[in-house]
Structure formats: C-alpha cells, structure tokens
Design a protein around this motif. Sequence first.
Motif, PDB file in Angstrom:
ATOM      1  N   SER A  88      56.416  44.079 -11.530  1.00 16.89           N
ATOM      2  CA  SER A  88      57.349  44.671 -10.567  1.00 16.89           C
ATOM      3  C   SER A  88      56.738  44.719  -9.177  1.00 16.89           C
ATOM      4  CB  SER A  88      57.758  46.082 -11.001  1.00 16.89           C
ATOM      5  OG  SER A  88      58.472  46.046 -12.206  1.00 16.89           O
ATOM      6  N   THR A  89      55.471  45.110  -9.093  1.00 15.88           N
ATOM      7  CA  THR A  89      54.770  45.164  -7.805  1.00 15.88           C
ATOM      8  C   THR A  89      54.696  43.764  -7.194  1.00 15.88           C
ATOM      9  OG1 THR A  89      53.482  47.078  -8.495  1.00 15.88           O
ATOM     10  CG2 THR A  89      52.595  45.772  -6.673  1.00 15.88           C
ATOM     11  N   LEU A  90      54.362  42.772  -8.011  1.00 12.22           N
ATOM     12  CA  LEU A  90      54.296  41.395  -7.506  1.00 12.22           C
ATOM     13  C   LEU A  90      55.672  40.908  -7.055  1.00 12.22           C
ATOM     14  CD1 LEU A  90      51.884  39.875 -10.179  1.00 12.22           C
ATOM     15  CD2 LEU A  90      51.391  40.173  -7.743  1.00 12.22           C
ATOM     16  N   LEU A  91      56.709  41.208  -7.833  1.00  9.30           N
ATOM     17  CA  LEU A  91      58.056  40.790  -7.461  1.00  9.30           C
ATOM     18  C   LEU A  91      58.487  41.427  -6.142  1.00  9.30           C
ATOM     19  CD1 LEU A  91      59.761  40.880 -10.963  1.00  9.30           C
ATOM     20  CD2 LEU A  91      59.350  38.850  -9.566  1.00  9.30           C
ATOM     21  N   LEU A  92      58.120  42.674  -5.936  1.00  7.69           N
ATOM     22  CA  LEU A  92      58.446  43.347  -4.675  1.00  7.69           C
ATOM     23  C   LEU A  92      57.687  42.718  -3.505  1.00  7.69           C
ATOM     24  CD1 LEU A  92      58.546  47.049  -5.892  1.00  7.69           C
ATOM     25  CD2 LEU A  92      60.491  45.693  -5.066  1.00  7.69           C
ATOM     26  N   SER A  93      56.433  42.327  -3.745  1.00  9.73           N
ATOM     27  CA  SER A  93      55.646  41.753  -2.643  1.00  9.73           C
ATOM     28  C   SER A  93      56.098  40.332  -2.302  1.00  9.73           C
ATOM     29  CB  SER A  93      54.157  41.785  -2.963  1.00  9.73           C
ATOM     30  OG  SER A  93      53.849  40.911  -4.025  1.00  9.73           O
ATOM     31  N   PHE A  94      56.733  39.647  -3.238  1.00 12.09           N
ATOM     32  CA  PHE A  94      57.242  38.302  -2.999  1.00 12.09           C
ATOM     33  C   PHE A  94      58.765  38.296  -2.956  1.00 12.09           C
ATOM     34  CE2 PHE A  94      53.222  37.129  -5.327  1.00 12.09           C
ATOM     35  CZ  PHE A  94      52.589  36.525  -4.251  1.00 12.09           C
ATOM     36  N   SER A  95      59.364  39.358  -2.496  1.00 15.64           N
ATOM     37  CA  SER A  95      60.820  39.537  -2.603  1.00 15.64           C
ATOM     38  C   SER A  95      61.638  38.478  -1.865  1.00 15.64           C
ATOM     39  CB  SER A  95      61.223  40.927  -2.126  1.00 15.64           C
ATOM     40  OG  SER A  95      60.917  41.076  -0.755  1.00 15.64           O
ATOM     41  N   GLN A  96      61.055  37.805  -0.893  1.00 19.00           N
ATOM     42  CA  GLN A  96      61.797  36.797  -0.135  1.00 19.00           C
ATOM     43  C   GLN A  96      61.546  35.378  -0.634  1.00 19.00           C
ATOM     44  OE1 GLN A  96      64.042  37.909   2.163  1.00 19.00           O
ATOM     45  NE2 GLN A  96      63.363  39.877   1.373  1.00 19.00           N
ATOM     46  N   GLU A  97      60.771  35.242  -1.686  1.00 19.76           N
ATOM     47  CA  GLU A  97      60.381  33.928  -2.182  1.00 19.76           C
ATOM     48  C   GLU A  97      61.126  33.572  -3.472  1.00 19.76           C
ATOM     49  OE1 GLU A  97      58.363  32.632  -0.021  1.00 19.76           O
ATOM     50  OE2 GLU A  97      57.659  34.453   0.927  1.00 19.76           O
ATOM     51  N   LYS A  98      61.103  32.298  -3.812  1.00 19.06           N
ATOM     52  CA  LYS A  98      61.619  31.823  -5.099  1.00 19.06           C
ATOM     53  C   LYS A  98      60.465  31.923  -6.095  1.00 19.06           C
ATOM     54  CE  LYS A  98      64.798  28.615  -2.954  1.00 19.06           C
ATOM     55  NZ  LYS A  98      65.120  27.209  -2.697  1.00 19.06           N
ATOM     56  N   ILE A  99      60.575  32.842  -7.041  1.00 16.66           N
ATOM     57  CA  ILE A  99      59.469  33.163  -7.949  1.00 16.66           C
ATOM     58  C   ILE A  99      59.724  32.581  -9.339  1.00 16.66           C
ATOM     59  CG2 ILE A  99      58.214  35.052  -9.057  1.00 16.66           C
ATOM     60  CD1 ILE A  99      59.051  36.768  -6.648  1.00 16.66           C
ATOM     61  N   VAL A 100      58.644  32.093  -9.947  1.00 23.87           N
ATOM     62  CA  VAL A 100      58.699  31.644 -11.330  1.00 23.87           C
ATOM     63  C   VAL A 100      57.731  32.519 -12.117  1.00 23.87           C
ATOM     64  CG1 VAL A 100      58.217  29.749 -12.922  1.00 23.87           C
ATOM     65  CG2 VAL A 100      59.243  29.272 -10.696  1.00 23.87           C
ATOM     66  N   ILE A 101      58.233  33.106 -13.216  1.00 28.28           N
ATOM     67  CA  ILE A 101      57.382  33.894 -14.109  1.00 28.28           C
ATOM     68  C   ILE A 101      57.236  33.113 -15.406  1.00 28.28           C
ATOM     69  CG2 ILE A 101      57.101  36.051 -15.382  1.00 28.28           C
ATOM     70  CD1 ILE A 101      58.924  37.360 -13.284  1.00 28.28           C
ATOM     71  N   LEU A 102      55.998  32.832 -15.770  1.00 29.77           N
ATOM     72  CA  LEU A 102      55.674  32.165 -17.025  1.00 29.77           C
ATOM     73  C   LEU A 102      54.944  33.190 -17.868  1.00 29.77           C
ATOM     74  CD1 LEU A 102      54.218  29.013 -15.289  1.00 29.77           C
ATOM     75  CD2 LEU A 102      56.485  29.193 -16.303  1.00 29.77           C
ATOM     76  N   GLY A 103      55.516  33.547 -19.004  1.00 26.12           N
ATOM     77  CA  GLY A 103      54.845  34.582 -19.749  1.00 26.12           C
ATOM     78  C   GLY A 103      55.175  34.640 -21.215  1.00 26.12           C
ATOM     79  N   ASP A 104      54.269  35.274 -21.908  1.00 26.15           N
ATOM     80  CA  ASP A 104      54.464  35.605 -23.306  1.00 26.15           C
ATOM     81  C   ASP A 104      54.444  37.129 -23.377  1.00 26.15           C
ATOM     82  OD1 ASP A 104      54.407  36.108 -25.999  1.00 26.15           O
ATOM     83  OD2 ASP A 104      52.788  34.691 -26.437  1.00 26.15           O
ATOM     84  N   PHE A 105      55.619  37.705 -23.509  1.00 35.80           N
ATOM     85  CA  PHE A 105      55.744  39.161 -23.555  1.00 35.80           C
ATOM     86  C   PHE A 105      55.683  39.683 -24.989  1.00 35.80           C
ATOM     87  CE2 PHE A 105      57.608  37.921 -19.555  1.00 35.80           C
ATOM     88  CZ  PHE A 105      57.180  38.916 -18.686  1.00 35.80           C
TER      89      PHE A 105
END
Length: 102
Positions: free
Chosen positions: A38-55
């Motif tokens: 969430s913190t990372l998403l907020l800091s990159f809020s203006q960018e096109k973000i890709v999350i790769l993960g195993d939750f």
Amino acid sequence: MLKKPVAIEIELSGEKFPKISVYCSPSEELGENINEISTLLLSFSQEKIVILGDFNAKSSIWGPRNTDKRGNIVHDLINQFDLMVVNDSDSLPSFNGPCVLA
C-alpha cells in the motif's frame, strides 16, 4: 522470516514503470506485506504499476478455487487501489504441495 516487497522502477522512452515483487509465506500473516505494498502504491500513484507476487491466497478471480481469508485481504487491496488482475481465472495453481492430514 518475513520477506518484504521489493520495488524497482524502469524508465522506457521517458515513461516510468514501477514493478513490485512480493512473496507472502503461507505461514505468516499478510498484514505487514499488504501495508508495505500500500505504501509503495501510494508513492507511485501517478505511474503504471505492475505487481508480481505470490500471496499464497486463493480466489476465484485468479484461479478456479473458492476465495479464502487471504484472498479476501488481497481483494481489499485490489479494490482500494483499483488494480486489475491479469491472471487467467481458469489457470491451475503453479504449485501443489503435499497435503498432510492430522
């Protein structure tokens, strides 16, 4: 040992593309990793973000299984940040570990 999400930012032709990679162990709670993401998403809020993960979370959104508690937590993150899941909901799990009955 908790493994924290890692983020890198790639710039191509002047456009930034942050990538977040995360692994959430099935034996640990998701809370801290979700907060970090969430913190990372907020800091990159203006960018096109890709999350790769195993939750280690089950959901009918990204696989042919019923949603579990962890899946609901990930759903909340998806909804909060208006994310899009690109997994095929008919895809099989990438790993099936041994089942131990106690």
